[in-house]
Design a protein around this motif. Structure first.
Motif, PDB file in Angstrom:
ATOM      1  N   PRO A  37       0.778  -1.235   0.000  1.00  0.00           N
ATOM      2  CA  PRO A  37       0.000   0.000   0.000  1.00  0.00           C
ATOM      3  C   PRO A  37       0.814   1.292   0.000  1.00  0.00           C
ATOM      4  O   PRO A  37       0.243   2.360  -0.095  1.00  0.00           O
ATOM      5  N   GLU A  38       2.127   1.215   0.068  1.00  0.00           N
ATOM      6  CA  GLU A  38       2.913   2.428   0.322  1.00  0.00           C
ATOM      7  C   GLU A  38       2.694   3.578  -0.663  1.00  0.00           C
ATOM      8  O   GLU A  38       2.712   4.737  -0.286  1.00  0.00           O
ATOM      9  N   MET A  39       2.463   3.282  -1.910  1.00  0.00           N
ATOM     10  CA  MET A  39       2.259   4.350  -2.885  1.00  0.00           C
ATOM     11  C   MET A  39       0.897   5.019  -2.713  1.00  0.00           C
ATOM     12  O   MET A  39       0.751   6.206  -2.910  1.00  0.00           O
ATOM     13  N   ILE A  40      -0.091   4.255  -2.360  1.00  0.00           N
ATOM     14  CA  ILE A  40      -1.450   4.770  -2.222  1.00  0.00           C
ATOM     15  C   ILE A  40      -1.604   5.577  -0.941  1.00  0.00           C
ATOM     16  O   ILE A  40      -2.168   6.667  -0.941  1.00  0.00           O
ATOM     17  N   ILE A  41      -1.072   5.059   0.148  1.00  0.00           N
ATOM     18  CA  ILE A  41      -1.276   5.661   1.469  1.00  0.00           C
ATOM     19  C   ILE A  41      -0.735   7.084   1.539  1.00  0.00           C
ATOM     20  O   ILE A  41      -1.395   7.971   2.062  1.00  0.00           O
ATOM     21  N   SER A  42       0.460   7.332   1.024  1.00  0.00           N
ATOM     22  CA  SER A  42       1.046   8.663   1.135  1.00  0.00           C
ATOM     23  C   SER A  42       0.188   9.725   0.443  1.00  0.00           C
ATOM     24  O   SER A  42       0.077  10.849   0.925  1.00  0.00           O
ATOM     25  N   GLU A  43      -0.428   9.374  -0.661  1.00  0.00           N
ATOM     26  CA  GLU A  43      -1.295  10.321  -1.365  1.00  0.00           C
ATOM     27  C   GLU A  43      -2.578  10.590  -0.589  1.00  0.00           C
ATOM     28  O   GLU A  43      -3.027  11.715  -0.454  1.00  0.00           O
ATOM     29  N   ILE A  44      -3.169   9.524  -0.067  1.00  0.00           N
ATOM     30  CA  ILE A  44      -4.431   9.657   0.654  1.00  0.00           C
ATOM     31  C   ILE A  44      -4.233  10.359   1.993  1.00  0.00           C
ATOM     32  O   ILE A  44      -5.112  11.069   2.470  1.00  0.00           O
ATOM     33  N   GLU A  51     -14.726   9.723   8.590  1.00  0.00           N
ATOM     34  CA  GLU A  51     -14.618   8.434   9.294  1.00  0.00           C
ATOM     35  C   GLU A  51     -14.561   7.269   8.311  1.00  0.00           C
ATOM     36  O   GLU A  51     -13.804   6.326   8.504  1.00  0.00           O
ATOM     37  N   ASP A  52     -15.353   7.342   7.243  1.00  0.00           N
ATOM     38  CA  ASP A  52     -15.338   6.279   6.242  1.00  0.00           C
ATOM     39  C   ASP A  52     -13.976   6.178   5.562  1.00  0.00           C
ATOM     40  O   ASP A  52     -13.469   5.079   5.335  1.00  0.00           O
ATOM     41  N   LEU A  53     -13.388   7.318   5.234  1.00  0.00           N
ATOM     42  CA  LEU A  53     -12.081   7.315   4.590  1.00  0.00           C
ATOM     43  C   LEU A  53     -11.020   6.776   5.548  1.00  0.00           C
ATOM     44  O   LEU A  53     -10.137   6.021   5.141  1.00  0.00           O
ATOM     45  N   LYS A  54     -11.101   7.120   6.821  1.00  0.00           N
ATOM     46  CA  LYS A  54     -10.144   6.602   7.804  1.00  0.00           C
ATOM     47  C   LYS A  54     -10.197   5.076   7.858  1.00  0.00           C
ATOM     48  O   LYS A  54      -9.161   4.420   7.920  1.00  0.00           O
ATOM     49  N   LYS A  55     -11.406   4.513   7.814  1.00  0.00           N
ATOM     50  CA  LYS A  55     -11.550   3.057   7.830  1.00  0.00           C
ATOM     51  C   LYS A  55     -10.918   2.437   6.584  1.00  0.00           C
ATOM     52  O   LYS A  55     -10.244   1.409   6.657  1.00  0.00           O
ATOM     53  N   GLU A  56     -11.139   3.053   5.447  1.00  0.00           N
ATOM     54  CA  GLU A  56     -10.574   2.523   4.206  1.00  0.00           C
ATOM     55  C   GLU A  56      -9.057   2.662   4.170  1.00  0.00           C
ATOM     56  O   GLU A  56      -8.370   1.785   3.657  1.00  0.00           O
ATOM     57  N   VAL A  57      -8.527   3.762   4.717  1.00  0.00           N
ATOM     58  CA  VAL A  57      -7.070   3.931   4.774  1.00  0.00           C
ATOM     59  C   VAL A  57      -6.474   2.850   5.667  1.00  0.00           C
ATOM     60  O   VAL A  57      -5.444   2.247   5.333  1.00  0.00           O
ATOM     61  N   THR A  58      -7.125   2.555   6.773  1.00  0.00           N
ATOM     62  CA  THR A  58      -6.659   1.475   7.649  1.00  0.00           C
ATOM     63  C   THR A  58      -6.670   0.155   6.900  1.00  0.00           C
ATOM     64  O   THR A  58      -5.714  -0.619   6.956  1.00  0.00           O
ATOM     65  N   ARG A  59      -7.729  -0.095   6.168  1.00  0.00           N
ATOM     66  CA  ARG A  59      -7.828  -1.339   5.384  1.00  0.00           C
ATOM     67  C   ARG A  59      -6.719  -1.403   4.329  1.00  0.00           C
ATOM     68  O   ARG A  59      -6.079  -2.432   4.163  1.00  0.00           O
ATOM     69  N   LEU A  60      -6.466  -0.287   3.647  1.00  0.00           N
ATOM     70  CA  LEU A  60      -5.386  -0.259   2.653  1.00  0.00           C
ATOM     71  C   LEU A  60      -4.027  -0.465   3.306  1.00  0.00           C
ATOM     72  O   LEU A  60      -3.170  -1.167   2.771  1.00  0.00           O
ATOM     73  N   HIS A  61      -3.848   0.152   4.448  1.00  0.00           N
ATOM     74  CA  HIS A  61      -2.560   0.051   5.141  1.00  0.00           C
ATOM     75  C   HIS A  61      -2.258  -1.400   5.522  1.00  0.00           C
ATOM     76  O   HIS A  61      -1.107  -1.820   5.506  1.00  0.00           O
ATOM     77  N   GLU A  62      -3.277  -2.146   5.841  1.00  0.00           N
ATOM     78  CA  GLU A  62      -3.082  -3.531   6.261  1.00  0.00           C
ATOM     79  C   GLU A  62      -3.219  -4.540   5.125  1.00  0.00           C
ATOM     80  O   GLU A  62      -3.207  -5.738   5.363  1.00  0.00           O
ATOM     81  N   ARG A  63      -3.347  -4.057   3.901  1.00  0.00           N
ATOM     82  CA  ARG A  63      -3.531  -5.007   2.807  1.00  0.00           C
ATOM     83  C   ARG A  63      -2.257  -5.830   2.586  1.00  0.00           C
ATOM     84  O   ARG A  63      -1.158  -5.388   2.924  1.00  0.00           O
TER      85      ARG A  63
END
Length: 154
Positions: A37-44, A51-63
């Motif tokens: 997820p490293e490329m996606i997370i830094s942009e987001i 709150e919804d975006l925070k949940k999705e960022v957490t999900r992406l971070h743990e992918r």
């Protein structure tokens, strides 16, 4: 600015990911693809978060960071790679529990100074945090030994 402890952990985990990638690739049995997820997370991270975006960022971070496929047998693993110096069953259970809540079919590859461990998160949870060593049929011992030396030199 990130703390030195945080940066150290990022470096160790990224190194573990690269080592796992190369170790499985070197067997010649697998197609290994990075999907971290490293490329996606830094942009987001720079976006104002609901709150919804925070949940999705957490999900992406743990992918899972790796996709490992054996084209001959059809075996496929999505793999989350973690480095831990002194893992305990409770720590491993906690890692597996977090991963499986977001990515149920994921395997955990745990890189440690004493060896490589690899198991499905579901099996780790079923066994209360016990994780199996990487089986020699998945990665021959001589290849594991070569990469364990790199782990300990890094």
């Amino acid at each position: 600015m990130a703390s030195p402890f945080y940066l150290r952990n990022i470096i160790k985990n990224k190194s573990a990911e690269l080592i796992a990638f190369e170790m499985f690739h070197e067997t010649g049995m697998y197609v290994v693809t990075s999907c971290g997820p490293e490329m996606i997370i830094s942009e987001i991270a720079s976006i104002e978060k609901s709150e919804d975006l925070k949940k999705e960022v957490t999900r992406l971070h743990e992918r899972p960071q790796l996709s490992i496929s054996n084209p001959v047998t059809g075996t496929h693993f999505f793999v989350k790679v973690k480095y831990r110096e002194n893992p305990t069953p409770q720590m491993i259970f906690s890692i597996a529990e977090e991963i499986v809540s977001l990515w149920p079919a994921t395997h955990l590859c745990l890189v440690t100074p004493i060896g490589f461990f690899f198991d499905s998160c579901a099996d780790i949870l079923e066994r209360g945090g016990d994780i199996a060593l990487v089986d020699a049929s998945l990665v021959p011992l001589e290849i594991q030994d070569k990469y364990l030396k790199i782990v300990n030199d890094t």
